[in-house]
Design a protein around this motif. Structure first.
Motif, PDB file in Angstrom:
ATOM      1  N   TRP A  59      15.803  29.615  12.798  1.00  0.00           N
ATOM      2  CA  TRP A  59      15.424  29.265  11.430  1.00  0.00           C
ATOM      3  C   TRP A  59      13.903  29.313  11.270  1.00  0.00           C
ATOM      4  CZ3 TRP A  59      12.472  25.419   9.166  1.00  0.00           C
ATOM      5  CH2 TRP A  59      12.559  25.351   7.775  1.00  0.00           C
ATOM      6  N   ALA A  60      13.180  28.774  12.248  1.00  0.00           N
ATOM      7  CA  ALA A  60      11.715  28.767  12.168  1.00  0.00           C
ATOM      8  C   ALA A  60      11.188  30.207  12.161  1.00  0.00           C
ATOM      9  CB  ALA A  60      11.123  27.982  13.338  1.00  0.00           C
ATOM     10  N   LEU A  61      11.728  31.039  13.055  1.00  0.00           N
ATOM     11  CA  LEU A  61      11.264  32.444  13.120  1.00  0.00           C
ATOM     12  C   LEU A  61      11.520  33.160  11.794  1.00  0.00           C
ATOM     13  CD1 LEU A  61      12.448  33.441  16.739  1.00  0.00           C
ATOM     14  CD2 LEU A  61      10.109  32.885  15.993  1.00  0.00           C
ATOM     15  N   GLU A  62      12.715  32.923  11.233  1.00  0.00           N
ATOM     16  CA  GLU A  62      13.040  33.551   9.942  1.00  0.00           C
ATOM     17  C   GLU A  62      12.099  33.092   8.842  1.00  0.00           C
ATOM     18  OE1 GLU A  62      17.129  32.550   9.242  1.00  0.00           O
ATOM     19  OE2 GLU A  62      17.740  33.758  10.995  1.00  0.00           O
ATOM     20  N   ASN A  63      11.534  31.904   9.030  1.00  0.00           N
ATOM     21  CA  ASN A  63      10.646  31.359   8.013  1.00  0.00           C
ATOM     22  C   ASN A  63       9.172  31.552   8.373  1.00  0.00           C
ATOM     23  OD1 ASN A  63      12.138  29.858   5.662  1.00  0.00           O
ATOM     24  ND2 ASN A  63      13.364  29.657   7.519  1.00  0.00           N
ATOM     25  N   GLY A  64       8.912  32.511   9.235  1.00  0.00           N
ATOM     26  CA  GLY A  64       7.540  32.898   9.540  1.00  0.00           C
ATOM     27  C   GLY A  64       6.779  31.924  10.427  1.00  0.00           C
ATOM     28  N   GLU A  65       7.492  31.037  11.128  1.00  0.00           N
ATOM     29  CA  GLU A  65       6.819  30.098  12.039  1.00  0.00           C
ATOM     30  C   GLU A  65       7.017  30.553  13.479  1.00  0.00           C
ATOM     31  OE1 GLU A  65       4.938  27.425  11.411  1.00  0.00           O
ATOM     32  OE2 GLU A  65       5.184  27.452   9.233  1.00  0.00           O
ATOM     33  N   LYS A  66       6.112  30.081  14.354  1.00  0.00           N
ATOM     34  CA  LYS A  66       6.247  30.435  15.770  1.00  0.00           C
ATOM     35  C   LYS A  66       7.329  29.571  16.434  1.00  0.00           C
ATOM     36  CE  LYS A  66       2.483  33.136  16.451  1.00  0.00           C
ATOM     37  NZ  LYS A  66       1.430  32.799  15.512  1.00  0.00           N
ATOM     38  N   LYS A  67       7.844  30.100  17.554  1.00  0.00           N
ATOM     39  CA  LYS A  67       8.919  29.402  18.267  1.00  0.00           C
ATOM     40  C   LYS A  67       8.502  27.976  18.675  1.00  0.00           C
ATOM     41  CE  LYS A  67      11.659  29.835  22.449  1.00  0.00           C
ATOM     42  NZ  LYS A  67      11.984  30.603  23.638  1.00  0.00           N
ATOM     43  N   PHE A  68       7.226  27.834  19.117  1.00  0.00           N
ATOM     44  CA  PHE A  68       6.828  26.499  19.607  1.00  0.00           C
ATOM     45  C   PHE A  68       6.823  25.449  18.507  1.00  0.00           C
ATOM     46  CE2 PHE A  68       2.488  25.352  18.363  1.00  0.00           C
ATOM     47  CZ  PHE A  68       2.017  26.549  17.831  1.00  0.00           C
ATOM     48  N   THR A 109      10.118  23.903  18.618  1.00  0.00           N
ATOM     49  CA  THR A 109      10.180  22.975  19.752  1.00  0.00           C
ATOM     50  C   THR A 109       9.524  21.642  19.383  1.00  0.00           C
ATOM     51  OG1 THR A 109      10.024  24.904  21.154  1.00  0.00           O
ATOM     52  CG2 THR A 109       9.656  22.776  22.224  1.00  0.00           C
ATOM     53  N   GLN A 110       8.419  21.737  18.652  1.00  0.00           N
ATOM     54  CA  GLN A 110       7.758  20.488  18.217  1.00  0.00           C
ATOM     55  C   GLN A 110       8.677  19.672  17.306  1.00  0.00           C
ATOM     56  OE1 GLN A 110       4.180  22.320  16.600  1.00  0.00           O
ATOM     57  NE2 GLN A 110       2.946  21.444  18.260  1.00  0.00           N
ATOM     58  N   VAL A 111       9.319  20.359  16.364  1.00  0.00           N
ATOM     59  CA  VAL A 111      10.229  19.645  15.449  1.00  0.00           C
ATOM     60  C   VAL A 111      11.324  18.969  16.272  1.00  0.00           C
ATOM     61  CG1 VAL A 111      11.953  19.922  13.604  1.00  0.00           C
ATOM     62  CG2 VAL A 111       9.797  21.188  13.494  1.00  0.00           C
ATOM     63  N   TRP A 112      11.864  19.715  17.214  1.00  0.00           N
ATOM     64  CA  TRP A 112      12.951  19.192  18.059  1.00  0.00           C
ATOM     65  C   TRP A 112      12.507  17.906  18.774  1.00  0.00           C
ATOM     66  CZ3 TRP A 112      17.932  20.745  18.250  1.00  0.00           C
ATOM     67  CH2 TRP A 112      18.725  20.308  19.317  1.00  0.00           C
ATOM     68  N   GLU A 113      11.273  17.929  19.295  1.00  0.00           N
ATOM     69  CA  GLU A 113      10.766  16.742  20.006  1.00  0.00           C
ATOM     70  C   GLU A 113      10.598  15.541  19.067  1.00  0.00           C
ATOM     71  OE1 GLU A 113       8.440  19.246  23.449  1.00  0.00           O
ATOM     72  OE2 GLU A 113       7.244  18.201  21.918  1.00  0.00           O
ATOM     73  N   TRP A 114      10.103  15.817  17.863  1.00  0.00           N
ATOM     74  CA  TRP A 114       9.972  14.719  16.890  1.00  0.00           C
ATOM     75  C   TRP A 114      11.349  14.118  16.577  1.00  0.00           C
ATOM     76  CZ3 TRP A 114       5.656  12.341  15.957  1.00  0.00           C
ATOM     77  CH2 TRP A 114       4.434  13.017  15.965  1.00  0.00           C
ATOM     78  N   LEU A 115      12.339  15.009  16.478  1.00  0.00           N
ATOM     79  CA  LEU A 115      13.673  14.529  16.099  1.00  0.00           C
ATOM     80  C   LEU A 115      14.314  13.698  17.208  1.00  0.00           C
ATOM     81  CD1 LEU A 115      15.234  17.696  14.393  1.00  0.00           C
ATOM     82  CD2 LEU A 115      14.522  15.581  13.268  1.00  0.00           C
ATOM     83  N   TYR A 116      14.244  14.183  18.435  1.00  0.00           N
ATOM     84  CA  TYR A 116      15.056  13.570  19.493  1.00  0.00           C
ATOM     85  C   TYR A 116      14.272  12.755  20.511  1.00  0.00           C
ATOM     86  CZ  TYR A 116      18.517  16.442  17.308  1.00  0.00           C
ATOM     87  OH  TYR A 116      19.342  16.998  16.365  1.00  0.00           O
ATOM     88  N   GLN A 117      12.951  12.980  20.594  1.00  0.00           N
ATOM     89  CA  GLN A 117      12.198  12.152  21.539  1.00  0.00           C
ATOM     90  C   GLN A 117      11.495  11.014  20.827  1.00  0.00           C
ATOM     91  OE1 GLN A 117      10.091  15.013  23.971  1.00  0.00           O
ATOM     92  NE2 GLN A 117      12.052  15.940  24.509  1.00  0.00           N
ATOM     93  N   LYS A 118      10.832  11.331  19.705  1.00  0.00           N
ATOM     94  CA  LYS A 118      10.177  10.240  18.967  1.00  0.00           C
ATOM     95  C   LYS A 118      11.127   9.670  17.922  1.00  0.00           C
ATOM     96  CE  LYS A 118       5.684  12.125  20.050  1.00  0.00           C
ATOM     97  NZ  LYS A 118       5.975  13.566  20.246  1.00  0.00           N
ATOM     98  N   LEU A 167       2.405  19.321  12.489  1.00  0.00           N
ATOM     99  CA  LEU A 167       2.876  20.502  11.739  1.00  0.00           C
ATOM    100  C   LEU A 167       2.026  20.695  10.478  1.00  0.00           C
ATOM    101  CD1 LEU A 167       6.763  19.943  11.759  1.00  0.00           C
ATOM    102  CD2 LEU A 167       5.366  21.089  13.480  1.00  0.00           C
ATOM    103  N   SER A 168       1.982  21.936  10.015  1.00  0.00           N
ATOM    104  CA  SER A 168       1.214  22.195   8.782  1.00  0.00           C
ATOM    105  C   SER A 168       1.944  21.610   7.573  1.00  0.00           C
ATOM    106  CB  SER A 168       1.055  23.706   8.585  1.00  0.00           C
ATOM    107  OG  SER A 168       2.316  24.263   8.251  1.00  0.00           O
ATOM    108  N   LYS A 169       1.160  21.329   6.541  1.00  0.00           N
ATOM    109  CA  LYS A 169       1.756  20.788   5.299  1.00  0.00           C
ATOM    110  C   LYS A 169       2.827  21.731   4.756  1.00  0.00           C
ATOM    111  CE  LYS A 169      -0.752  17.287   2.965  1.00  0.00           C
ATOM    112  NZ  LYS A 169      -2.203  17.176   3.364  1.00  0.00           N
ATOM    113  N   ALA A 170       2.504  23.042   4.831  1.00  0.00           N
ATOM    114  CA  ALA A 170       3.435  24.037   4.278  1.00  0.00           C
ATOM    115  C   ALA A 170       4.764  24.022   5.024  1.00  0.00           C
ATOM    116  CB  ALA A 170       2.798  25.421   4.365  1.00  0.00           C
TER     117      ALA A 170
END
Ligand code: SAH
Ligand code: SF4
Length: 375
Positions: free
Chosen positions: A16-25, A28-37, A48-51
């Motif tokens: 989903w991130a790649l399709e939306n023009g974001e890098k893979k990492f 990974t950051q979103v994933w960490e916010w969701l499940y680690q923090k 993450l950027s505001k956009a």
């Protein structure tokens, strides 16, 4: 209605991130916010950027559940009643075991299998839960501990709440992939058990899907006659077909299967039933494990009562003498609405009563007003 981001596996999120023009990492950051923090909003994902945060907000919510009621029993068993975005209700149970925190999740609103002893089957299935709604149950229970500063982790999961998980197969499999992910909640596959009423075709799928998750089968009877009388599903998937699928599962995985057996007085709990059960499991002794479960009385099913302990022990002895692995399951939360579906059905009755009395108020208001208008 926006879906919950918890329904995406890590791979889905990366795509989903790649399709939306974001890098893979970034994924990974979103994933960490969701499940680690375990944050509650995308705004808290400060690297993450505001956009990107805006894009996440446009497409997803994090938590789709609203906590309505929490009931804690004296043994620490806790029941959570949650409201879904469409106002339907589900329940989740937390059990404190010696080995850690175990959560029992719901997979559907209601259940269409219609077993005659079960509170969940009283309401026909309204809909399947999404993978995100199932993951969110785990996350809400984990946050309940996080927020109280208790350094405890949900370490075990049983898919034994309301609903038939194999009647919502794809969502349940995605749920399992998310909670099992070693960079996320990392709940070990061996610590997860899925219970099915016996959808044989899905047991076959489950055998080869690559997840090392445990399987439990709700057997509850040693022959087709008794099983069909208490579980309608046995008419579609009788014992011969069910056991063919279980044999296939064991062949493919070499894993143990748990057989759940509710003890219903006079229905399935006599020594001859135990002997028949031992015969049924004869060729898979090492890989079969029987759980004898005390029946939780359900008001609407008063044709059943709990087997006396004496009968349970006799039954257990017959199985043991025949070399069948067997335990008598300990009960949890007996001083709260223990059986799955009971808290929810009680809350629904309460709401129904409230709606009725609200209607009554409207009526009496109209009765008061109407004569005045006429006059
Ligand atoms: N639909 C799946 C999983 C949810 S039910 C299944 O049937 O396996 C989880 C377990 O609770 C099943 O073994 C079910 O038979 C059992 N159960 C249902 N009603 C119960 C009751 N009133 N008392 C004790 N166990 C019950
Ligand atoms: Fe559905 Fe399981 Fe209850 Fe049967 S026991 S009605 S399959 S939830």
């Amino acid at each position: 209605m926006k879906p919950s981001i918890y329904g995406l596996t890590r791979e889905d999120l990366i795509n989903w991130a790649l399709e939306n023009g974001e890098k893979k990492f970034r994924a990974t950051q979103v994933w960490e916010w969701l499940y680690q923090k375990r944050v509650r909003s995308f705004e808290e994902m400060t690297n993450l950027s505001k956009a990107f945060i805006e894009k996440l907000n446009e497409n997803f919510v994090i938590n789709p559940l609203k906590q309505l009621v929490v009931q804690e029993a004296s043994d620490g068993t806790t029941k959570y009643l949650f409201e879904l975005p469409d106002k339907m209700m589900i329940e989740t149970v937390l059990m404190r075991q010696q080995y850690g925190l175990s959560v029992c999740v719901t997979t559907q609103v209601g259940c269409n299998i219609g077993c005659t002893f079960c509170a969940s089957g009283l309401l026909k299935k309204q809909r399947d839960l999404t993978a995100g709604e199932i993951v969110a149950q785990i996350m809400e229970v984990q946050r309940y501990f996080d927020e109280r500063g208790e350094d405890e982790r949900v370490s075990h999961v049983v898919v034994m709440g309301i609903g038939e998980p194999f009647d919502n197969y794809d969502n349940v499999m995605n749920f399992l992939r998310v909670i099992n992910d070693d960079k996320g909640m990392a709940i070990g596959a061996r610590h997860i058990t899925v219970s099915t009423s016996g959808l044989a075709n899905r047991i076959r799928d489950f055998a080869t899907n690559g997840l090392q998750v445990n399987l439990a089968v709700s057997l509850h009877a040693p022959n087709n006659e008794v099983r069909s009388s208490i579980m309608r599903i046995n008419r579609s998937w009788p014992l011969e077909k069910l056991f063919d699928a279980i044999d296939y599962y064991v062949e493919q995985t070499n894993r143990r299967v748990t057989f759940e057996y509710i003890m219903l007085s006079g229905v399935n709990d006599q020594p001859h039933h135990a002997q028949e059960l031992a015969n049924l499991l004869r060729d898979k002794k090492k890989l079969a494990y029987v759980n004898l479960i005390p029946y939780n009385p359900v008001t609407e099913h008063d044709q059943y009562s709990r087997s006396p302990m004496e009968d349970v022990l006799k039954f257990y002895d017959v199985l043991k003498k025949n070399g069948v692995n067997c335990v008598i399951r300990k009960e949890h939360g007996t001083d709260i609405d223990a059986a799955c579906g009971q808290l929810r059905s009680k809350q629904m009755k309460k709401q129904h009563a409230m709606e009725k009395s609200a209607n009554a108020e409207v009526l009496s208001f109209e009765e008061k007003i109407k004569p005045q208008l006429k006059g």
